[in-house]
Design an enzyme around this catalytic site. Structure first.
Site, PDB file in Angstrom:
ATOM      1  N   ARG A  77     -21.766 -56.227 -15.422  1.00 60.20           N
ATOM      2  CA  ARG A  77     -21.134 -57.244 -16.267  1.00 60.20           C
ATOM      3  C   ARG A  77     -19.620 -57.041 -16.357  1.00 60.20           C
ATOM      4  O   ARG A  77     -18.962 -57.574 -17.241  1.00 60.20           O
ATOM      5  CB  ARG A  77     -21.762 -57.218 -17.660  1.00 60.20           C
ATOM      6  N   GLY A 113     -23.546 -66.216 -13.536  1.00 62.79           N
ATOM      7  CA  GLY A 113     -23.664 -67.179 -14.626  1.00 62.79           C
ATOM      8  C   GLY A 113     -22.300 -67.550 -15.198  1.00 62.79           C
ATOM      9  O   GLY A 113     -21.283 -67.496 -14.490  1.00 62.79           O
ATOM     10  N   ASN A 114     -22.279 -67.865 -16.497  1.00 58.47           N
ATOM     11  CA  ASN A 114     -21.046 -68.376 -17.100  1.00 58.47           C
ATOM     12  C   ASN A 114     -19.882 -67.382 -17.040  1.00 58.47           C
ATOM     13  O   ASN A 114     -18.757 -67.767 -16.762  1.00 58.47           O
ATOM     14  CB  ASN A 114     -21.322 -68.783 -18.544  1.00 58.47           C
ATOM     15  N   THR A 116     -19.351 -65.056 -14.868  1.00 62.87           N
ATOM     16  CA  THR A 116     -18.898 -64.948 -13.476  1.00 62.87           C
ATOM     17  C   THR A 116     -18.038 -66.148 -13.075  1.00 62.87           C
ATOM     18  O   THR A 116     -17.039 -66.002 -12.363  1.00 62.87           O
ATOM     19  CB  THR A 116     -20.137 -64.853 -12.551  1.00 62.87           C
ATOM     20  N   THR A 137     -28.593 -68.020 -13.327  1.00 64.25           N
ATOM     21  CA  THR A 137     -28.981 -67.448 -14.623  1.00 64.25           C
ATOM     22  C   THR A 137     -30.335 -68.002 -15.062  1.00 64.25           C
ATOM     23  O   THR A 137     -30.615 -69.192 -14.875  1.00 64.25           O
ATOM     24  CB  THR A 137     -27.957 -67.710 -15.760  1.00 64.25           C
ATOM     25  N   ASP A 139     -30.961 -68.469 -17.964  1.00 65.38           N
ATOM     26  CA  ASP A 139     -30.665 -69.272 -19.156  1.00 65.38           C
ATOM     27  C   ASP A 139     -30.466 -70.755 -18.842  1.00 65.38           C
ATOM     28  O   ASP A 139     -30.505 -71.581 -19.749  1.00 65.38           O
ATOM     29  CB  ASP A 139     -29.398 -68.751 -19.853  1.00 65.38           C
ATOM     30  N   ARG A 174     -54.601 -65.501 -35.273  1.00 63.61           N
ATOM     31  CA  ARG A 174     -53.293 -64.970 -35.676  1.00 63.61           C
ATOM     32  C   ARG A 174     -52.154 -65.927 -35.355  1.00 63.61           C
ATOM     33  O   ARG A 174     -52.306 -66.837 -34.540  1.00 63.61           O
ATOM     34  CB  ARG A 174     -53.005 -63.695 -34.863  1.00 63.61           C
ATOM     35  N   MET A 181     -35.662 -64.995 -23.816  1.00 67.94           N
ATOM     36  CA  MET A 181     -34.204 -64.806 -23.684  1.00 67.94           C
ATOM     37  C   MET A 181     -33.442 -66.125 -23.847  1.00 67.94           C
ATOM     38  O   MET A 181     -33.978 -67.195 -23.558  1.00 67.94           O
ATOM     39  CB  MET A 181     -33.866 -64.161 -22.348  1.00 67.94           C
ATOM     40  N   ARG A 297     -36.643 -61.263 -16.204  1.00 67.33           N
ATOM     41  CA  ARG A 297     -35.648 -61.251 -15.117  1.00 67.33           C
ATOM     42  C   ARG A 297     -36.146 -60.484 -13.893  1.00 67.33           C
ATOM     43  O   ARG A 297     -35.439 -60.370 -12.897  1.00 67.33           O
ATOM     44  CB  ARG A 297     -34.347 -60.628 -15.616  1.00 67.33           C
TER      45      ARG A 297
HETATM   46  O1  F6P Z   1     -27.432 -64.060 -19.381  1.00 66.51           O
HETATM   47  C1  F6P Z   1     -28.731 -63.821 -19.012  1.00 66.51           C
HETATM   48  C2  F6P Z   1     -29.446 -62.970 -20.008  1.00 66.51           C
HETATM   49  O2  F6P Z   1     -30.672 -62.693 -19.405  1.00 66.51           O
HETATM   50  C3  F6P Z   1     -29.611 -63.549 -21.411  1.00 66.51           C
HETATM   51  O3  F6P Z   1     -30.639 -64.471 -21.543  1.00 66.51           O
HETATM   52  C4  F6P Z   1     -29.851 -62.297 -22.221  1.00 66.51           C
HETATM   53  O4  F6P Z   1     -29.534 -62.511 -23.552  1.00 66.51           O
HETATM   54  C5  F6P Z   1     -28.930 -61.317 -21.583  1.00 66.51           C
HETATM   55  O5  F6P Z   1     -28.792 -61.734 -20.238  1.00 66.51           O
HETATM   56  C6  F6P Z   1     -29.384 -59.886 -21.633  1.00 66.51           C
HETATM   57  O6  F6P Z   1     -28.403 -59.087 -21.069  1.00 66.51           O
HETATM   58  P1  F6P Z   1     -28.535 -57.567 -20.614  1.00 66.51           P
HETATM   59  O7  F6P Z   1     -29.181 -57.531 -19.269  1.00 66.51           O
HETATM   60  O8  F6P Z   1     -27.141 -57.107 -20.552  1.00 66.51           O
HETATM   61  O9  F6P Z   1     -29.385 -56.880 -21.618  1.00 66.51           O
END
Ligand code: F6P
Length: 370
Positions: A77, A113-114, A116, A137, A139, A174, A181, A297
């Site tokens: 990141r 993603g954003n 980048t 992403t 997201d 339940r 995410m 992911r």
């Molecule tokens: O930006 C993608 C994402 O998967 C988000 O949905 C999530 O909040 C974040 O990355 C988690 O980031 P990390 O891998 O740094 O824990």
């Protein structure tokens, strides 16, 4: 063959990983190599660029990676202009630019993603580097594209999880809360929630009223539906939290990560467990929590993502041959098109209030929290 305007490219993957990154690297590299372009892989995102860690990507290196999850180049990141160098935050833009020049790179291809998209544009504007980006992403919140790669694979995982939670929630009568995410955008929670038939869907874009959520669950009980599944985005906010945060569309929701106070590491209670506690207290119904976390992911890309990554990657290869730079390759309907990076960077594509998926959810009696 038409003239090729790009002799040499660098390619990196940056930000959180997702299924499809290898497929996209392969798509870009194969199309570029076909056009006679030399391809250099840069390891671990912008950090590898600053630290000059590269590998040549010849045909064999990108063979057999279509179906593999993650990114074989590694990701981080890190941002060139704010990089932690041995504990000190430094602007490493000049070093990144110098390394690209030394390698005689005509264009830097950034898959991300954003964050980048912003970092790539900054390298272009501040460092004069040609860049080209692909929207990645889970997201699905990158502007100017119908969809990002990684989203479909994550949808598959989250939907399957909700399916599994359904059977156990039914057996035990339940409430099960599934945290999905998405800090700022609720695409994944909304999509998987509808596909998995969640009874309540809570997304960051629609602040929820806890009493209404509880009422929905209790009413279901009265109608002999003794289980409920709640799909909640990690960035979902109650009305009270949203009011505290001010305009949530402008401010970032707080990340549930650690903050240090007097040497003690504090971890914010995750959204789903707080919700479970509150619902159990108010309704008296047994509640459980599942947070999908990074499972969303991991693993292999879905067939749709493999196809999408190959389409986006090969389109990037064509644009590079034509010498089209400083754009993102986007999806518009059936087409892959180039969009100026200025129109993408710095904009988070959240779920609009009037999106058809929201209406769809409401029409099958899903509580959207308001
Ligand atoms: O930006 C993608 C994402 O998967 C988000 O949905 C999530 O909040 C974040 O990355 C988690 O980031 P990390 O891998 O740094 O824990």
């Amino acid at each position: 063959m038409a003239a090729n305007h790009t002799r040499r490219i660098g390619i990196l993957t940056s930000g959180g990983d997702c299924p499809g990154l290898n497929a996209a690297i392969r798509g870009v590299a194969k199309a570029a190599l076909y056009n006679g372009t030399t391809v250099i892989g840069i390891q671990d995102g912008f950090r590898g660029l600053v630290e000059n860690r590269t590998i040549p990507l010849e045909d064999a290196a990108v063979s057999g990676i279509l179906t593999r999850g993650g990114t074989f180049l590694g990701s981080s990141r890190d941002k060139p202009h704010k990089m932690n160098m041995g504990g000190k935050i430094m602007d490493m833009t000049d070093v990144a630019v110098a390394n690209l020049k030394k390698m005689q790179i005509d264009c830097l291809v950034c898959l991300g993603g954003n964050g980048t998209q912003k970092n790539a544009l900054r390298l272009h504007e501040k460092g004069g580097i040609n860049v080209l980006t692909l929207p990645k992403t889970i997201d699905n919140d990158v502007a100017q594209t119908d969809i990002t790669f990684g989203f479909d694979s994550a949808m598959l995982i989250a939907t399957e999880a909700i399916d599994r939670l359904h059977t156990t929630a039914t057996s035990h009568h339940r409430v099960i809360i599934c945290e999905i995410m998405g800090h700022q955008a609720g695409w994944l929670t909304l999509g998987a929630g509808i596909a998995g038939g969640a009874d309540v869907i809570l997304i960051p874009e629609i602040p929820y009223d806890l009493e209404q959520v509880v009422e929905h669950i209790v009413t279901r009980r009265h109608h002999n539906k003794r289980f409920s599944i709640i799909a909640v985005a990690e960035g979902a906010l109650s009305k009270e939290e949203a009011a505290l945060n001010g305009d949530k569309k402008k401010k970032k929701t707080p990340h549930p990560i650690h903050k240090e106070k007097d040497g003690v590491v504090l971890i914010r209670e995750p959204k789903a467990s707080r919700l479970a506690r509150e619902i159990q207290q108010l309704s008296g119904i047994d509640a459980r929590v599942t947070s999908l976390g990074h499972v969303q992911r991991g693993g292999v890309p879905s067939p749709n993502d493999r196809l999408l990554c190959t389409r986006l990657g090969t389109k990037a290869g064509q644009l590079l041959a034509e010498g089209v730079y400083n754009v993102m390759v986007a999806v518009r309907g059936q087409q892959c098109v180039s969009v100026p990076l200025q129109k993408v960077a710095g904009i988070t594509r959240i779920v609009p209030d009037n999106h058809p998926w929201i209406e769809t959810a409401r029409l099958v009696d899903t509580c959207m929290g308001n």
